[in-house]
Design a protein around this motif. Structure first.
Motif, PDB file in Angstrom:
ATOM      1  N   PRO A  39      -1.590   3.976  -3.287  1.00 53.75           N
ATOM      2  CA  PRO A  39      -0.719   2.814  -3.101  1.00 53.75           C
ATOM      3  C   PRO A  39      -0.195   2.221  -4.406  1.00 53.75           C
TER       4      PRO A  39
ATOM      5  N   ILE B 250       0.568  -4.410   3.792  1.00 52.03           N
ATOM      6  CA  ILE B 250       1.552  -3.360   3.531  1.00 52.03           C
ATOM      7  C   ILE B 250       2.854  -3.646   4.268  1.00 52.03           C
TER       8      ILE B 250
ATOM      9  N   ASP C  95       3.467   4.519   1.935  1.00 50.31           N
ATOM     10  CA  ASP C  95       3.846   3.529   0.919  1.00 50.31           C
ATOM     11  C   ASP C  95       5.049   3.885   0.057  1.00 50.31           C
TER      12      ASP C  95
END
Length: 414
Positions: A154, A240, A34
């Motif tokens: 995240p 994502i 991420d």
């Protein structure tokens, strides 16, 4: 014989300590995935490639995570948990240095794959240690606490990446990962005990490893739970992979605002994982997973309708997407805990199959979002399909009503 019999202080660390250490380990994968998300458009521009091509670097990371876990799992069942873990973190650091100086998309993609393989060691060892020390509802509770840490990563990762981008080019995101992995290596060396005694280790032979994998693959309920966890993770990876391009490209959010919005979705996931601990005092993990998947299917269906009709704007995108993420927060700790409880004798290999399925399917889903158009409709369709198939599989092999009652009584006793 369950490892929970190892009650001595030399072998069984306190639950709080183990959660902190394992949480740090399990965060390496999400940080690796991420942190560079806000830089994806910049990487595509600088290296002269399209958005779908740069997304393949994410696919490379996920493929590395999947393959690495299949290798590390049996190694950790044979050599213990610590040695494969240390080797994996060192590999991650070397790969991060290669990413730092990557001159083109090909080198970056290969190095990202190696990063994923290194991070796989941390992921599989963390889950295997849970299998070593806990069972059933206790394992689900520990996994829920780990999801708290997993959810924070995240939230922080895109923000950390955005901070780096304010000061330097995208290359230095990987410099930051080198430092983080180094700190994790030191933490694991000093604070993680060996949880797999020598007498419980399995021989490191190809035939023995193949036999273990074959036995796991033939366990229909185990494999169903593996697929349910993988499909749930696939919905998360779809978000994502596509969120940066949808929110920045279509809705006009800058890198910093994207990091805030992306973090809010992670908070929805985190909140669900922690409320899951409360629900486990009343319901079995099986019932929680079933109910959560039902909610996810309904939310994803609403999401798909809104995006196809092009109504609701950014709120029509975020609210149903966050609802699906929250539902996944109930599935992700419970499905692996149920699966691991079936095979304590090979926790490392079982954890490897769990992780490999999750990241392997994620590696397929990430480019699929790009192939379908890299827009909100593609994202919604993939999330709906993932949740719906997971629910169908779970219902197909659900235990009998009497078994569910026994599970609920066990949860109340725990």
């Amino acid at each position: 014989m369950l490892i929970s019999l190892m009650a001595s202080a030399q072998v069984a660390p306190s639950r709080l300590r183990i959660i902190v250490v394992l949480g740090a380990l399990i965060a390496l994968g999400p940080l690796t995935i991420d942190m560079y998300l806000p830089a994806l458009p910049s990487i595509a521009d600088e290296l002269g490639v399209g958005s779908s091509v740069v997304q393949l670097t994410l696919t490379g990371t996920l493929a590395g995570l999947a393959l690495g876990q299949l290798v590390v799992g049996p190694l950790s069942d044979s050599l213990g948990r610590r040695r494969p873990l240390m080797a994996g973190i060192v590999l991650h650091m070397v790969a991060s240095v290669i990413c730092l100086f990557a001159p083109n998309i090909g080198v970056l993609g290969i190095a990202r794959g190696l990063q994923g393989m290194g991070a796989a060691a941390a992921a599989v060892v963390a889950v295997a240690v849970v299998g070593d020390l806990y069972t059933d509802s206790a394992a689900a509770k520990v996994m829920s606490r780990l999801m708290l840490v997993l959810g924070v990563a995240p939230v922080l990762a895109p923000s950390l990446g955005a901070v780096v981008l304010l000061q330097a080019s995208w290359h230095w995101i990987f410099g930051a990962l080198v430092v983080m992995a180094g700190g994790l290596l030191l933490t694991a060396a000093l604070a993680l005990p060996e949880t797999l005694p020598a007498e419980h280790r399995r021989p490191l032979r190809v035939r023995s490893i193949a036999t273990t994998y074959r036995r796991l693959l033939r366990d229909l309920r185990f494999m169903t739970l593996v697929l349910v966890g993988a499909l749930s993770m696939a919905g998360l990876f779809a978000y994502i992979a596509g969120a940066a391009f949808v929110l920045q490209g279509h809705y006009g959010l800058d890198q910093q605002m994207f990091a805030v919005v992306f973090g809010a979705g992670a908070i929805a996931l985190i909140g669900a994982t922690q409320f899951n601990v409360v629900l486990l005092n009343r319901f079995s993990p099986q019932r929680i997973v079933t109910g959560a998947l039902m909610v996810a299917v309904v939310a994803a269906l609403v999401f798909t309708v809104l995006t196809v009709a092009r109504v609701g704007g950014v709120y029509g995108f975020l609210i149903p997407a966050w609802t699906v993420l929250a539902a996944m927060g109930f599935v992700l700790p419970n499905a692996p805990a149920l699966a691991l409880s079936r095979h304590h004798e090979a926790a490392g290999t079982a954890a490897a199959l769990l992780g490999a399925a999750q990241f392997g399917l994620g590696a397929v889903v990430a480019p699929l979002v790009g192939v379908l158009g890299n827009d909100e409709r593609a994202l919604a369709v993939v999330m709906l399909a993932s949740a719906a198939v997971a629910l169908v599989l779970l219902m197909a092999v659900r235990p009998s009503h009497s078994a569910e009652v026994e599970l609920d009584l066990a949860a109340e006793a725990a």
